[in-house]
Design an enzyme around this catalytic site. Structure first.
Site, PDB file in Angstrom:
ATOM      1  N   LEU A 152       0.861  -1.171   0.000  1.00 56.55           N
ATOM      2  CA  LEU A 152       0.000   0.000   0.000  1.00 56.55           C
ATOM      3  C   LEU A 152       0.903   1.228   0.000  1.00 56.55           C
ATOM      4  O   LEU A 152       2.006   1.201   0.544  1.00 56.55           O
ATOM      5  CB  LEU A 152      -0.896   0.028   1.253  1.00 56.55           C
ATOM      6  CG  LEU A 152      -1.925  -1.086   1.414  1.00 56.55           C
ATOM      7  CD1 LEU A 152      -2.621  -0.952   2.770  1.00 56.55           C
ATOM      8  CD2 LEU A 152      -2.948  -1.061   0.296  1.00 56.55           C
ATOM      9  N   ASP A 153       0.421   2.318  -0.592  1.00 59.74           N
ATOM     10  CA  ASP A 153       1.184   3.562  -0.546  1.00 59.74           C
ATOM     11  C   ASP A 153       1.390   3.987   0.906  1.00 59.74           C
ATOM     12  O   ASP A 153       0.598   3.629   1.792  1.00 59.74           O
ATOM     13  CB  ASP A 153       0.439   4.674  -1.294  1.00 59.74           C
ATOM     14  CG  ASP A 153       0.400   4.440  -2.798  1.00 59.74           C
ATOM     15  OD1 ASP A 153       1.194   3.621  -3.285  1.00 59.74           O
ATOM     16  OD2 ASP A 153      -0.426   5.086  -3.469  1.00 59.74           O
ATOM     17  N   LYS A 154       2.421   4.782   1.129  1.00 61.48           N
ATOM     18  CA  LYS A 154       2.768   5.210   2.482  1.00 61.48           C
ATOM     19  C   LYS A 154       1.584   5.834   3.206  1.00 61.48           C
ATOM     20  O   LYS A 154       1.320   5.527   4.380  1.00 61.48           O
ATOM     21  CB  LYS A 154       3.935   6.200   2.422  1.00 61.48           C
ATOM     22  CG  LYS A 154       4.348   6.753   3.782  1.00 61.48           C
ATOM     23  CD  LYS A 154       5.515   7.714   3.651  1.00 61.48           C
ATOM     24  CE  LYS A 154       5.904   8.289   5.015  1.00 61.48           C
ATOM     25  NZ  LYS A 154       7.051   9.231   4.899  1.00 61.48           N
ATOM     26  N   THR A 156      -1.632   5.590   2.458  1.00 58.51           N
ATOM     27  CA  THR A 156      -2.862   4.801   2.378  1.00 58.51           C
ATOM     28  C   THR A 156      -2.898   3.832   3.547  1.00 58.51           C
ATOM     29  O   THR A 156      -1.911   3.163   3.841  1.00 58.51           O
ATOM     30  CB  THR A 156      -2.926   4.014   1.059  1.00 58.51           C
ATOM     31  OG1 THR A 156      -2.871   4.925  -0.038  1.00 58.51           O
ATOM     32  CG2 THR A 156      -4.216   3.204   0.968  1.00 58.51           C
ATOM     33  N   HIS A 252      -0.316   3.794  -7.946  1.00 54.71           N
ATOM     34  CA  HIS A 252      -1.151   4.974  -7.707  1.00 54.71           C
ATOM     35  C   HIS A 252      -2.421   4.970  -8.545  1.00 54.71           C
ATOM     36  O   HIS A 252      -2.964   6.038  -8.859  1.00 54.71           O
ATOM     37  CB  HIS A 252      -0.371   6.260  -7.992  1.00 54.71           C
ATOM     38  CG  HIS A 252       0.819   6.461  -7.116  1.00 54.71           C
ATOM     39  ND1 HIS A 252       1.733   7.475  -7.315  1.00 54.71           N
ATOM     40  CD2 HIS A 252       1.275   5.775  -6.032  1.00 54.71           C
ATOM     41  CE1 HIS A 252       2.685   7.414  -6.399  1.00 54.71           C
ATOM     42  NE2 HIS A 252       2.429   6.381  -5.607  1.00 54.71           N
TER      43      HIS A 252
END
Length: 381
Positions: A152-154, A156, A252
């Site tokens: 997961l993105d930082k 998120t 993304h």
């Protein structure tokens, strides 16, 4: 178990826990000091052998195979231009407690975590604190640590699955790459889409000049990317609470897709700029949360878990006056409300009720003309 010959050539037997992984991953796991470039050069020059045959870094290895590894190469001399060595420090008690608090559920060969916002999944330039490092706190008695199978993105938050064995890691990685895993995200977006639900089908590519840090829609050179969205509730024309299901797994993807249709995710400055922020006390943090993950386990039984929202997301829902109960998700396999089992059941019940009412009127008429059955409503397409 490694053996070393007189010429310092090392021999390793692939363990059961490494069955099915890529060779370069084996090096990262067991010989982290050997860079990918060195592994590639050894393979290219025939110095690296698997059961006596040449092998490439991307080849899969099997338990019981014998791997021949050349002698370790001397480290480059330290000097003004040399890169500093990466120092791996053991976790503190607080860090171990932190990662254990993330565990929502566990099975024989997996953990499901609720990753908080602000924590990177993996390390990188100037990123020393990340989940991959913290997984040491979930190592078993033999020192084997869980393995990442997706990310997961930082910024998120939400559901993240890690595998406790190499075999499970290969299984889950295949499920994610094959798109059999189902993921549902919640997001707050600025503005309100013109349609309550729809499909965003827009190819994505790395945006030139950003060093690969940002994606953009590129119809000619982009990779296929599809996102299904559904409106949960709206706050006038100011903002909306939406459910997102990525049907592909591009970098993304959800953030780029929502910005592309003119409704960036609240707090996403990278893709929405100043338009991604709301006034009135709404947090400036990213409002994107991996709400639910459903994936088949190695035993064929489904792993299906839902992650609670972080505090800033919960507060924003309350501030905007959203009804928390409306967020209950539709079945993953029935994203269209018109096709959900609940909707079909209600329509069937309504039709039956109307028919019974007509029959009752017929009996009361005592011999009057037989009423026609209520016309079936046309099915929604």
């Amino acid at each position: 178990m490694a053996q070393t010959s007189s010429d310092n050539v090392r021999t390793f037997v692939v363990a059961d826990d490494d069955d099915g992984i890529r060779l370069d991953r084996w090096f990262k796991r067991h010989l982290p000091d050997v860079s990918f470039n060195i592994v590639s050069r050894w393979a290219r020059t025939g110095q690296l052998r698997l059961d006596g045959k040449r092998v490439a870094p991307g080849d899969r290895i099997e338990a019981g195979q014998t791997l021949r590894v050349p002698p370790a190469e001397a480290a480059p001399a330290e000097g003004p231009g040399a890169k500093p060595k990466r120092i791996i420090t053991p976790l503190t008690e607080d860090e171990e407690a932190f990662v254990r608090e993330m565990v929502m559920a566990k099975g024989r060969d997996w953990y499901v975590l609720n990753k908080p916002p602000g924590l990177a999944t993996q390390g990188g330039t100037k990123t020393n604190q990340h989940l991959d490092r913290l997984l040491d706190g979930l190592a078993n008695d033999e020192g084997q640590r869980p393995k990442l199978v997706h990310r997961l993105d930082k910024d998120t938050s939400g559901v993240l699955l890690v595998a406790r064995t190499a075999k499970a890691a290969a299984h889950f990685a295949k499920a994610f790459s094959g798109r059999t895993a189902r993921k549902v995200y919640w997001a707050l977006i600025t503005g309100v889409p013109s349609r309550e639900e729809g499909m965003i089908d827009a190819p994505l590519a790395k945006q030139p000049g950003t060093g690969g840090e940002k994606m953009h829609v590129d119809e000619e050179n982009g990779l296929p990317a599809k996102t299904r969205y559904r409106l949960i509730e709206r706050a006038g024309n100011r903002a909306a609470w939406v459910e997102l299901q990525p049907l592909t797994g591009r970098t993304h993807q959800l953030r780029a897709h929502m910005a592309a249709i003119g409704h960036p995710i609240v707090g996403d400055a990278k893709y929405g700029g100043a338009d991604a922020f709301l006034t009135g006390g709404i947090s400036r943090k990213l409002h994107l949360h991996a709400r639910r993950l459903k994936i088949d386990g190695t035993d064929g039984k489904p792993i299906d878990h839902t992650a609670d929202l972080p505090a800033h997301f919960e507060e924003s829902l309350a501030t905007l006056g959203f009804d928390r109960m409306l967020g209950e998700m539709l079945p993953l396999d029935n994203p269209d409300p018109a096709k959900s089992p609940e909707t079909k059941a209600k329509r069937t019940a309504a039709h039956a009720k109307a028919y019974r009412k007509a029959r009752k009127g017929e009996r009361r008429s005592r011999g009057g003309s037989t009423p026609e059955k209520p016309a079936r409503k046309p099915r929604r397409k």
